[in-house]
Scaffold this motif. Sequence first.
Motif, PDB file in Angstrom:
ATOM      1  N   GLU A  37       0.808  -1.456   0.170  1.00 56.97           N
ATOM      2  CA  GLU A  37       0.119   0.042   0.239  1.00 56.97           C
ATOM      3  C   GLU A  37       1.060   1.239  -0.019  1.00 56.97           C
ATOM      4  N   LYS A  38       2.083   1.103   0.389  1.00 59.84           N
ATOM      5  CA  LYS A  38       3.207   2.760   0.412  1.00 59.84           C
ATOM      6  C   LYS A  38       4.309   2.450  -0.893  1.00 59.84           C
ATOM      7  N   ALA A  39       3.725   1.771  -1.391  1.00 57.94           N
ATOM      8  CA  ALA A  39       4.479   1.148  -2.895  1.00 57.94           C
ATOM      9  C   ALA A  39       5.583   0.732  -2.684  1.00 57.94           C
ATOM     10  N   GLN A  40       5.816  -0.067  -0.825  1.00 55.89           N
ATOM     11  CA  GLN A  40       7.619  -0.080  -0.864  1.00 55.89           C
ATOM     12  C   GLN A  40       8.016  -1.818  -1.415  1.00 55.89           C
ATOM     13  N   TYR A  41       6.721  -2.499  -1.817  1.00 53.51           N
ATOM     14  CA  TYR A  41       7.035  -3.129  -2.208  1.00 53.51           C
ATOM     15  C   TYR A  41       6.306  -3.830  -3.407  1.00 53.51           C
TER      16      TYR A  41
END
Length: 66
Positions: free
Chosen positions: A37-41
Motif C-alpha cells: 500500500e505504501k508502494a515499498q514492495y
Amino acid sequence: MPDFTCKLKQYRQARGLTQEQLAALVGVRRETIMRLEKAQYNPSLKLAVDISRAVGSPIEDIFLFD
C-alpha cells in the motif's frame, strides 16, 4: 525496480477488508500488505493476481507501473 503507484488501500477499504483480512485471503503477512500500500514492495505476478481476485478489481487498476 520500476516505479509504481499502488491503489490497493482504496480497493481494500471499498471491500471492507482490513490489512490483516486481506493478508489472510492471499496468504501473506499483514506487513506485506502494508508495504504494498505504501508502494515499498513490488508484488510477484501470483500475488498481484491473488490480490486482484480478492478485491474484485483488475491488476492494472490496482498496480500502476511507470
